[in-house]
Design a protein around this motif. Sequence first.
Motif, PDB file in Angstrom:
ATOM      1  N   ALA A  77       0.823  -1.215   0.000  1.00 45.12           N
ATOM      2  CA  ALA A  77       0.000   0.000   0.000  1.00 45.12           C
ATOM      3  C   ALA A  77       0.857   1.266   0.000  1.00 45.12           C
ATOM      4  CB  ALA A  77      -0.921  -0.007   1.226  1.00 45.12           C
ATOM      5  N   ALA A  78       1.999   1.224   0.691  1.00 48.24           N
ATOM      6  CA  ALA A  78       2.785   2.440   0.902  1.00 48.24           C
ATOM      7  C   ALA A  78       3.757   2.749  -0.233  1.00 48.24           C
ATOM      8  CB  ALA A  78       3.559   2.328   2.218  1.00 48.24           C
ATOM      9  N   LEU A  79       4.301   1.708  -0.845  1.00 47.42           N
ATOM     10  CA  LEU A  79       5.411   1.929  -1.770  1.00 47.42           C
ATOM     11  C   LEU A  79       5.069   2.861  -2.943  1.00 47.42           C
ATOM     12  CD1 LEU A  79       8.383   1.241  -2.103  1.00 47.42           C
ATOM     13  CD2 LEU A  79       7.743  -0.821  -3.368  1.00 47.42           C
ATOM     14  N   PRO A  80       3.899   2.688  -3.576  1.00 50.36           N
ATOM     15  CA  PRO A  80       3.592   3.597  -4.699  1.00 50.36           C
ATOM     16  C   PRO A  80       3.614   5.070  -4.288  1.00 50.36           C
ATOM     17  CG  PRO A  80       2.055   1.733  -4.659  1.00 50.36           C
ATOM     18  CD  PRO A  80       2.850   1.661  -3.395  1.00 50.36           C
ATOM     19  N   SER A  81       3.036   5.375  -3.140  1.00 52.24           N
ATOM     20  CA  SER A  81       2.988   6.792  -2.755  1.00 52.24           C
ATOM     21  C   SER A  81       4.378   7.308  -2.375  1.00 52.24           C
ATOM     22  CB  SER A  81       1.979   7.011  -1.622  1.00 52.24           C
ATOM     23  OG  SER A  81       2.439   6.411  -0.436  1.00 52.24           O
ATOM     24  N   VAL A  82       5.188   6.435  -1.766  1.00 52.12           N
ATOM     25  CA  VAL A  82       6.544   6.854  -1.435  1.00 52.12           C
ATOM     26  C   VAL A  82       7.330   7.163  -2.714  1.00 52.12           C
ATOM     27  CG1 VAL A  82       8.771   6.008  -0.570  1.00 52.12           C
ATOM     28  CG2 VAL A  82       6.710   5.731   0.829  1.00 52.12           C
ATOM     29  N   LEU A  83       7.255   6.271  -3.682  1.00 52.51           N
ATOM     30  CA  LEU A  83       8.010   6.490  -4.927  1.00 52.51           C
ATOM     31  C   LEU A  83       7.486   7.717  -5.662  1.00 52.51           C
ATOM     32  CD1 LEU A  83       8.417   2.794  -6.195  1.00 52.51           C
ATOM     33  CD2 LEU A  83      10.079   4.215  -4.971  1.00 52.51           C
ATOM     34  N   LYS A  84       6.189   7.878  -5.628  1.00 51.38           N
ATOM     35  CA  LYS A  84       5.580   9.034  -6.296  1.00 51.38           C
ATOM     36  C   LYS A  84       6.023  10.338  -5.644  1.00 51.38           C
ATOM     37  CE  LYS A  84       1.039  10.636  -7.695  1.00 51.38           C
ATOM     38  NZ  LYS A  84      -0.425  10.426  -7.483  1.00 51.38           N
ATOM     39  N   SER A  85       6.026  10.333  -4.302  1.00 53.92           N
ATOM     40  CA  SER A  85       6.424  11.556  -3.599  1.00 53.92           C
ATOM     41  C   SER A  85       7.883  11.891  -3.890  1.00 53.92           C
ATOM     42  CB  SER A  85       6.180  11.410  -2.095  1.00 53.92           C
ATOM     43  OG  SER A  85       7.147  10.537  -1.517  1.00 53.92           O
ATOM     44  N   LEU A  86       8.708  10.843  -4.057  1.00 52.86           N
ATOM     45  CA  LEU A  86      10.124  11.095  -4.355  1.00 52.86           C
ATOM     46  C   LEU A  86      10.303  11.584  -5.789  1.00 52.86           C
ATOM     47  CD1 LEU A  86      11.751   8.083  -2.499  1.00 52.86           C
ATOM     48  CD2 LEU A  86      11.925  10.511  -1.902  1.00 52.86           C
ATOM     49  N   ALA A  87       9.490  11.050  -6.696  1.00 52.85           N
ATOM     50  CA  ALA A  87       9.560  11.504  -8.094  1.00 52.85           C
ATOM     51  C   ALA A  87       9.156  12.972  -8.186  1.00 52.85           C
ATOM     52  CB  ALA A  87       8.646  10.643  -8.969  1.00 52.85           C
ATOM     53  N   ALA A  88       8.124  13.326  -7.386  1.00 55.84           N
ATOM     54  CA  ALA A  88       7.620  14.711  -7.395  1.00 55.84           C
ATOM     55  C   ALA A  88       8.615  15.647  -6.705  1.00 55.84           C
ATOM     56  CB  ALA A  88       6.269  14.773  -6.677  1.00 55.84           C
ATOM     57  N   GLY A  89       9.268  15.109  -5.635  1.00 52.98           N
ATOM     58  CA  GLY A  89      10.122  15.934  -4.772  1.00 52.98           C
ATOM     59  C   GLY A  89      11.375  16.365  -5.490  1.00 52.98           C
TER      60      GLY A  89
END
Lengths: 373, 373
Positions: A361-373
């Motif tokens: 559940a968490a990994l997609p949002s973590v990777l997305k936040s890092l891509a955005a960051g």
Amino acid sequence: MSAFSRFTPLVQSLPATIPFVGPEAIERQRGRKIAARIGANESGFGPARSVLRAIEQAAGETWKYADPENHDLKQALAAQLGTAPANIAVGEGIDSLLGQIVRLVVEPGTPVVTSLGAYPTFNYHVAGHGGRLVTTPYVEDREDLEGLLAAAKRENAPLVYFANPDNPMGSWWPADHVIDFANALPETTLLVLDEAYCETAPPEALPSIASLIDKPNVIRTRTFSKAYGLAGARVGYALTTAGTAQSFDKIRNHFGMNRIGVAAAIAALADQDYLNEVTLKIFGARERIASIARDNGIEPLASATNFVAVDCGRDAAYARAIVDRLMSDHGIFIRMPGVAPLNRCIRVSTGPDSELDLLEAALPSVLKSLAAG
Amino acid sequence: MSAFSRFTPLVQSLPATIPFVGPEAIERQRGRKIAARIGANESGFGPARSVLRAIEQAAGETWKYADPENHDLKQALAAQLGTAPANIAVGEGIDSLLGQIVRLVVEPGTPVVTSLGAYPTFNYHVAGHGGRLVTTPYVEDREDLEGLLAAAKRENAPLVYFANPDNPMGSWWPADHVIDFANALPETTLLVLDEAYCETAPPEALPSIASLIDKPNVIRTRTFSKAYGLAGARVGYALTTAGTAQSFDKIRNHFGMNRIGVAAAIAALADQDYLNEVTLKIFGARERIASIARDNGIEPLASATNFVAVDCGRDAAYARAIVDRLMSDHGIFIRMPGVAPLNRCIRVSTGPDSELDLLEAALPSVLKSLAAG
């Protein structure tokens, strides 16, 4: 802070380091409880029920010191492995055995060979005895047997560390390569063959006991901390010749084993059905971690252990950011290798579905936040 | 037996000794089960019920490594002792802490001062690091503070061991003498003040925590193995300055503590009612051992510990014969001091009435058979 002024020069030169920060310390630092404890290569599947019963039974005898000869545990191990009790040394986990092995061999300045990025606790012990680490890089994410052999010969090193399967990468060598490596080493070089993860390895990765048991310069280390689910019990053992095994008796803490842990280990050995069951669960969890990784566009490495190293495809800072955000934002505790190029990876321990659900559940949002960051 | 050929010269010079033969080994050697286990200064009264419950609860988490910082145990100890967690180092029993202390200070040839006949495990560690033991005799069955001080100064020794109360004699010094001794030692001499038996000592024998806690050259060692009834759990701790305490972090096995043992220790600390109860039982058992001895015409020494040394009035061979016959003919396990003149004594650990009943029944016939023999 004032410390005693006359510790040995070696001790005065050492930092007060810790090889790994424990999950409880991370919880205290972050002020956040861990929801998924899948970072220390423990087994969230736990030990067998039969082991829990044995612990309960042993509790009433915890006022007694454990048998310093570890007679019953050695008998049980010898019977299971098809060797003699005299070929076995028992210690407070592999970490303690590694400390003893280093102490048996290393003096200030002694060269010790290991792979660059392999087990930090071994390196900690080498530093603690003033040894000089000589490292050889991993090749294609495996420890490099040729490189280790060449370094051992070049340095005339009395000690080489090699883990099969490997931590932190999860990779492995077939048994015949390992045996050839052991045989190619000079008799004056002691090989520590760390098999902490042997229970989850493909059988063809494990040399038979007989193939190495007569070599005084080979010590194989194993543990109840991984597949057996008893990391907190602190029971490890070493397999070698009777002569080399007896050398531990010269320096070990004879009354160091805890009685309940030893009873738990004996019960765990007796319950091979559970071991078979739990290794299947570990294999299933490896697959699941791999597929979670692929679903997120990062690349799982093949694993013979109870964890999966996942190549995140970028640098150490990126992997570190994933590790940090999983913990800070989701309470998911994982770790990562400490040295380039291994540290492009994260390392996820197998565990129950409930914990992998959180990762998924968490990994997609973590990777997305890092891509955005 | 073939051993690896290139262990350090120090290791090659060491015997594969064991400081004490364990009771289980004695059972195996004699082919006789122990009926009364009153030889290893364990507590046959066992730990508190609340501790057994804590063990049962902790069993489910034994798949996790213990917290390497031992945070919760240090907090609990600090609160109970009125000191700071930073003043505490935790280890796998005092034996392990002694090994670490010796390693922090001793190099080959280093002089180390102790009393002749004091704790053999300390001596084992000193030998294991190549230290040179300098001993001073007991005076009137007490360790000789003046003798220890003189030897430390004469030898410019960096390490002195002193147990208060003493093992194997059970004797003790008043707190003010201990404090004067600590203050008289050079700052370049580290005092190990072993207080394994502090819970059963008269309060006036124990220096306050505050009186020594600011001295970087004093380390007090304590344990859950004695009055708390947790010898098998392997939990000990050291009290010293924050700076000296931190030095343990340079060399200790950070993941060496077992999780159930730590949980048991925390629960034991929380149950001071039980400690009060059990120390009264220990005092009662001391009295009973003393009166059994007197009834048999042998002389109990005053004791501040959980055992009683009994002067059998003759030589070591006589005391040894009593120890042997109690075991061989009656299954009663006791021990005796290893060195003259202490070894005119036998040493009997306190324990439940059922075990002392066996001693009371057996001792007259053992003494009679020896008189006849």
